[in-house]
Write a protein that holds these residues in place. Structure first.
Motif, PDB file in Angstrom:
ATOM      1  N   VAL A  70      62.889  46.859 -51.288  1.00 53.29           N
ATOM      2  CA  VAL A  70      63.497  46.097 -52.124  1.00 53.29           C
ATOM      3  C   VAL A  70      62.968  45.710 -53.197  1.00 53.29           C
ATOM      4  O   VAL A  70      61.833  45.510 -53.368  1.00 53.29           O
ATOM      5  N   THR A  71      63.588  46.140 -54.395  1.00 54.69           N
ATOM      6  CA  THR A  71      63.118  45.879 -55.856  1.00 54.69           C
ATOM      7  C   THR A  71      62.603  44.577 -55.973  1.00 54.69           C
ATOM      8  O   THR A  71      61.286  44.211 -56.503  1.00 54.69           O
ATOM      9  N   ASP A  72      63.642  43.442 -56.142  1.00 52.30           N
ATOM     10  CA  ASP A  72      63.107  42.127 -56.459  1.00 52.30           C
ATOM     11  C   ASP A  72      63.738  41.048 -55.441  1.00 52.30           C
ATOM     12  O   ASP A  72      64.775  40.889 -55.448  1.00 52.30           O
ATOM     13  N   LEU A  73      62.746  40.593 -54.467  1.00 44.15           N
ATOM     14  CA  LEU A  73      63.485  39.689 -53.279  1.00 44.15           C
ATOM     15  C   LEU A  73      63.944  38.688 -53.908  1.00 44.15           C
ATOM     16  O   LEU A  73      65.060  37.972 -53.408  1.00 44.15           O
ATOM     17  N   LYS A  74      63.400  38.035 -55.077  1.00 45.49           N
ATOM     18  CA  LYS A  74      63.952  36.768 -55.614  1.00 45.49           C
ATOM     19  C   LYS A  74      65.261  36.835 -56.225  1.00 45.49           C
ATOM     20  O   LYS A  74      66.251  36.062 -56.252  1.00 45.49           O
ATOM     21  N   ALA A  75      65.425  37.836 -57.192  1.00 42.61           N
ATOM     22  CA  ALA A  75      66.616  38.419 -57.759  1.00 42.61           C
ATOM     23  C   ALA A  75      67.699  38.479 -56.897  1.00 42.61           C
ATOM     24  O   ALA A  75      68.990  38.440 -56.954  1.00 42.61           O
ATOM     25  N   ALA A  76      67.140  38.957 -55.606  1.00 40.08           N
ATOM     26  CA  ALA A  76      68.219  39.412 -54.557  1.00 40.08           C
ATOM     27  C   ALA A  76      68.532  38.255 -53.866  1.00 40.08           C
ATOM     28  O   ALA A  76      69.402  38.289 -52.847  1.00 40.08           O
TER      29      ALA A  76
ATOM     30  N   THR B  92      60.325  37.522 -45.951  1.00 41.60           N
ATOM     31  CA  THR B  92      59.337  38.123 -46.754  1.00 41.60           C
ATOM     32  C   THR B  92      59.572  39.425 -46.677  1.00 41.60           C
ATOM     33  O   THR B  92      60.126  40.000 -45.860  1.00 41.60           O
ATOM     34  N   GLY B  93      58.339  40.128 -47.341  1.00 42.79           N
ATOM     35  CA  GLY B  93      58.210  41.653 -46.957  1.00 42.79           C
ATOM     36  C   GLY B  93      57.438  42.302 -48.219  1.00 42.79           C
ATOM     37  O   GLY B  93      56.782  41.717 -48.986  1.00 42.79           O
ATOM     38  N   THR B  94      57.959  43.663 -48.582  1.00 40.00           N
ATOM     39  CA  THR B  94      57.347  44.387 -49.467  1.00 40.00           C
ATOM     40  C   THR B  94      58.298  44.592 -50.603  1.00 40.00           C
ATOM     41  O   THR B  94      59.421  45.070 -50.306  1.00 40.00           O
ATOM     42  N   THR B  95      57.874  44.871 -52.020  1.00 41.71           N
ATOM     43  CA  THR B  95      58.912  45.222 -53.144  1.00 41.71           C
ATOM     44  C   THR B  95      58.501  46.554 -53.279  1.00 41.71           C
ATOM     45  O   THR B  95      57.110  47.049 -53.442  1.00 41.71           O
ATOM     46  N   ASP B  96      59.521  47.424 -53.658  1.00 40.55           N
ATOM     47  CA  ASP B  96      59.294  49.018 -54.207  1.00 40.55           C
ATOM     48  C   ASP B  96      59.219  48.995 -55.829  1.00 40.55           C
ATOM     49  O   ASP B  96      59.478  49.779 -56.300  1.00 40.55           O
ATOM     50  N   MET B  97      59.276  47.805 -56.299  1.00 39.90           N
ATOM     51  CA  MET B  97      59.221  47.774 -57.825  1.00 39.90           C
ATOM     52  C   MET B  97      58.218  48.788 -58.252  1.00 39.90           C
ATOM     53  O   MET B  97      57.064  48.420 -57.842  1.00 39.90           O
ATOM     54  N   VAL B  98      58.535  49.349 -59.227  1.00 32.81           N
ATOM     55  CA  VAL B  98      57.562  50.272 -59.826  1.00 32.81           C
ATOM     56  C   VAL B  98      57.381  50.207 -61.543  1.00 32.81           C
ATOM     57  O   VAL B  98      58.494  49.486 -61.818  1.00 32.81           O
ATOM     58  N   PRO B  99      56.478  50.783 -61.948  1.00 39.43           N
ATOM     59  CA  PRO B  99      56.312  50.307 -63.291  1.00 39.43           C
ATOM     60  C   PRO B  99      57.189  51.235 -64.140  1.00 39.43           C
ATOM     61  O   PRO B  99      57.242  52.350 -64.667  1.00 39.43           O
ATOM     62  N   ILE B 100      58.579  50.531 -64.662  1.00 39.31           N
ATOM     63  CA  ILE B 100      59.576  51.330 -65.142  1.00 39.31           C
ATOM     64  C   ILE B 100      59.147  51.863 -66.482  1.00 39.31           C
ATOM     65  O   ILE B 100      59.517  52.783 -66.879  1.00 39.31           O
ATOM     66  N   ASP B 101      58.481  50.824 -67.108  1.00 38.08           N
ATOM     67  CA  ASP B 101      58.102  51.457 -68.687  1.00 38.08           C
ATOM     68  C   ASP B 101      57.247  52.694 -68.285  1.00 38.08           C
ATOM     69  O   ASP B 101      57.245  53.597 -69.392  1.00 38.08           O
ATOM     70  N   LYS B 102      56.156  52.688 -67.449  1.00 36.99           N
ATOM     71  CA  LYS B 102      55.510  53.911 -67.288  1.00 36.99           C
ATOM     72  C   LYS B 102      56.110  55.161 -67.064  1.00 36.99           C
ATOM     73  O   LYS B 102      56.165  56.037 -67.623  1.00 36.99           O
TER      74      LYS B 102
END
Length: 323
Positions: free
Chosen positions: A123-129, A143-153
């Protein structure tokens, strides 16, 4: 007198017997098999690896399926109806804990229960979801883990491959909240770099080929986030970009291996393992989801599809992580 002694003896024996049963019941209660429900939105390599890693993380913490836990795995195959019915099943079966893999699955489980401890991953953003009140202190049963990656990179990586790019294509399923978040960040990064973004969306895997062909014919490179629809059809995406000789940077390493050129991404099995260890702490009664901060991936890595690079006429060794 003898009758009195006999009654007392029987009473004592009965008390001892009941006491033994009570201890036995208490011991069996503490070692009872825990029921873990799993809901995965769709089958594709990244999400499959998340589930594999989850079981690995649980096992490392002493929980083995078929031994002291029983896992009920459900795969919705990207159907909203399945998500709803499967979520309700896991709740009605009184699972001790539920794992939800990917945002649609996580939202479906969250709608079905506010009491059963739930961990999510991919899940990219638990709060936004709207799954947690905040990523630092979730505040409820999720709770859990986010797979948000550095998009800018990732965008910097794509622009380093096509430094003269004037237009970069972005494609995703607008119905996936996590995909839109990533796409918006990619657009922002491109704007900062002075490069035009051309966006196309696909509602189902049936639309993927046409969207990919449209962007491949009108852009200098393509970016696709960790989108479940496009990941499920990554082989189709790969075929198109290879024929059109268009570099594609994807959100995850699995998308790269099956249809992209490169990424700076997450190892989803490792992320799932982190999630499994979080779940173990909940099952042991050491922590509650409300107080467990959302965790990020422990490490990111540059992944290059050498075969794709050669097909595009690019030296794989020339692709490096931007500083």
């Amino acid at each position: 007198m003898k009758a009195s002694k006999l009654i007392i003896g029987v009473s004592l024996a009965g008390a001892l017997l009941l006491g033994g049963c009570s201890n036995k019941s208490s011991n069996s209660s503490s070692t009872k098999v825990k029921h873990v429900g799993v809901l995965q939105v769709v089958q594709h390599p990244s999400l499959d690896k998340s589930y594999t890693g989850f079981k690995k993380g649980l096992k490392e913490e002493g929980y083995t399926d078929g031994k002291n836990i029983k896992i009920d795995y459900q795969n919705a195959q990207n159907s909203q109806d399945n998500l709803k019915s499967m979520s309700e099943k896991l709740v009605n079966d009184k699972s001790d804990l539920i794992l939800a893999i990917a945002t649609p699955a996580a939202q479906s489980v969250a709608n079905a229960t506010t009491s059963i401890p739930t961990v999510v991953t991919a899940v990219t953003d638990l709060k936004a979801a709207k799954l947690v009140k905040s990523n630092d202190k979730p505040g409820a049963n999720v709770t859990g883990t986010t797979d948000m990656v550095p998009i800018d990179k990732q965008i910097d990586l794509l622009l380093s491959i096509v430094p003269k790019a004037k237009t970069i294509g972005i494609m995703y399923n607008a119905g996936e909240a996590n995909s839109k978040i990533q796409a918006d960040l990619a657009i922002k990064a491109l704007k900062k770099a002075g490069v035009k973004a051309k966006v196309k969306t696909a509602n189902t895997t049936n639309d993927v080929q046409q969207v990919t062909e449209t962007l491949a014919n009108s852009t200098d490179g393509i970016y696709v986030p960790t989108d479940n629809t496009f990941a499920s059809a990554s082989a189709i995406v790969g075929k198109v970009v290879k024929e059109k000789k268009i570099p594609l940077v994807a959100g995850s390493d699995d998308q790269v291996k099956t249809g992209g050129l490169a990424t700076i991404g997450i190892d989803y099995e490792s992320l799932g393992e982190q999630t499994g260890k979080m779940a173990a702490r909940i099952l042991k009664g050491k922590e509650k989801p409300a107080d467990m901060a959302v965790e990020k991936a422990n490490d990111l890595k540059l992944v290059v599809n050498k075969e794709m690079a050669k097909a595009l006429g690019i030296d794989p060794a020339s692709i490096k992580e931007p500083k």
